[in-house]
Design a protein around this motif. Structure first.
Motif, PDB file in Angstrom:
ATOM      1  N   UNK A  58       0.819  -1.219   0.000  1.00 56.47           N
ATOM      2  CA  UNK A  58       0.000   0.000   0.000  1.00 56.47           C
ATOM      3  C   UNK A  58       0.852   1.268   0.000  1.00 56.47           C
ATOM      4  N   UNK A  59       2.034   1.220   0.615  1.00 57.97           N
ATOM      5  CA  UNK A  59       2.877   2.417   0.667  1.00 57.97           C
ATOM      6  C   UNK A  59       3.396   2.804  -0.710  1.00 57.97           C
ATOM      7  N   UNK A  60       3.461   1.848  -1.643  1.00 56.62           N
ATOM      8  CA  UNK A  60       3.907   2.182  -2.998  1.00 56.62           C
ATOM      9  C   UNK A  60       2.895   3.098  -3.683  1.00 56.62           C
ATOM     10  N   UNK A  61       1.621   2.882  -3.415  1.00 58.06           N
ATOM     11  CA  UNK A  61       0.591   3.728  -4.011  1.00 58.06           C
ATOM     12  C   UNK A  61       0.576   5.106  -3.351  1.00 58.06           C
ATOM     13  N   UNK A  62       0.802   5.113  -2.027  1.00 59.19           N
ATOM     14  CA  UNK A  62       0.879   6.387  -1.316  1.00 59.19           C
ATOM     15  C   UNK A  62       2.112   7.170  -1.771  1.00 59.19           C
ATOM     16  N   UNK A  63       3.205   6.460  -2.063  1.00 58.31           N
ATOM     17  CA  UNK A  63       4.412   7.109  -2.570  1.00 58.31           C
ATOM     18  C   UNK A  63       4.119   7.889  -3.847  1.00 58.31           C
ATOM     19  N   UNK A  64       3.300   7.303  -4.729  1.00 55.31           N
ATOM     20  CA  UNK A  64       2.959   7.994  -5.967  1.00 55.31           C
ATOM     21  C   UNK A  64       2.196   9.281  -5.689  1.00 55.31           C
TER      22      UNK A  64
END
Length: 321
Positions: A58-64
């Protein structure tokens, strides 16, 4: 256009980001599968491990949202309560107007350190979606068919199971049950009029059966009305500080997965085999279609006809009369 803006607009960059997300997500799903052996031995350890693994996805999507698009979400709140956020369980009620509503909710979860353990009330179809849906399964997310007669026991039981969860979590919920559109809003207002309920200007009629604790929160639009009237919300605006962990997590997976990809590409180019290059191009096309399918699951035009069903029922009752 600066060099960063130019890179962000390139399809190859989008493809590499999708590659990192898909491959890392499937690896994590595979690891999550093996954590099932811990459930009968130590359920709390199983939960803690899966919170960390889920954060990696999920943090990869928040990173974007945070680092790629440079988006900041502003919180309007009472400063006296600000220090409590993330330190206790909470029910967070979100509007449901756009495809990225959930991502803004995840953004706040990340800022307050509860992203890995965050919960949602999601439609059953999402549980079959690779990566996100499978991740949610191991997080004990509450899935429902949105038919109260069938969901009653399941939803209640799953919510009760979360009482002894070892991590603080936020339960994100869209009380409207589906995304806001003008057509659904008109249908919602017809249902409200037929049932003698208040007509909401900026929301659909809340679906209260599944989670009665949210009823009081959407009885009127005073909060939203203040924004439309003055352009500001009636509270102190705070932008929670950005944490580096989403970016560091993405960089870790990028370094881990891009090296073998580039090495494979170089070997294939050196081989000069047309069949090998064609096979690689085919895999890229399949991956692109797969990503588009996963995105399509969340699009507004693929949303439920939940509100429409109520309208049909109302019309059916009138015809019977």
């Amino acid at each position: 256009m600066d060099i960063v803006g130019f890179l962000k607009s390139q399809f190859i960059c989008h493809l590499l980001i999708c590659y990192i997300f898909i491959v890392s997500g499937l690896i994590i799903n595979f690891i999550q599968l093996f954590t099932l052996i811990l459930w009968p031995i130590n359920k709390q350890l199983f939960r803690k491990i899966n919170c960390r693994l889920a954060y990696c996805i999920s943090s990869q999507m928040v990173m974007l949202l945070e680092w790629w698009s440079g988006t900041d979400c502003t919180l309007y709140t009472d400063p006296e309560n600000y220090h409590k956020y993330g330190k206790e369980n909470a029910i967070v009620i979100l509007n449901h107007n756009f495809e990225i509503d959930f991502l803004c909710g995840w953004n706040f979860c990340e800022r307050f350190g509860v992203l890995g353990s965050s919960k949602v009330l999601a439609k059953k179809e999402l549980s079959y979606m690779p990566i996100i849906g499978w991740m949610w399964y191991f997080l004990e997310i509450v899935f429902c068919k949105r038919k109260w007669e069938e969901d009653r026991k399941t939803v209640v039981q799953k919510l009760l199971n979360l009482r002894d969860y070892p991590e603080n979590f936020w339960f994100l919920i869209h009380c409207e049950g589906t995304r806001f559109t003008e057509q659904k809003h008109q249908i919602s207002m017809q249902v409200a009029e037929a049932k003698g309920l208040p007509k909401l200007k900026y929301h659909l009629l809340p679906r209260t059966k599944g989670f009665a604790v949210t009823v009081q929160c959407l009885r009127n639009d005073a909060f939203q009305e203040e924004y439309y009237r003055t352009g500001t919300y009636p509270a102190v605006p705070i932008v929670p500080p950005r944490r580096p962990w989403t970016l560091l997590n993405w960089l870790f997976w990028a370094l881990l997965l891009l090296y073998p990809l580039f090495k494979l590409l170089i070997n294939m180019i050196n081989s000069g085999s047309s069949l090998t290059l064609a096979s690689f191009a085919f895999v890229i096309i399949i991956a692109s279609v797969g990503v588009r399918w996963m995105i399509g699951v969340t699009e507004i035009n693929k949303g439920s006809t939940y509100g429409n069903n109520d309208n049909k029922q109302q019309k059916g009752n009138k015809k019977q009369k």
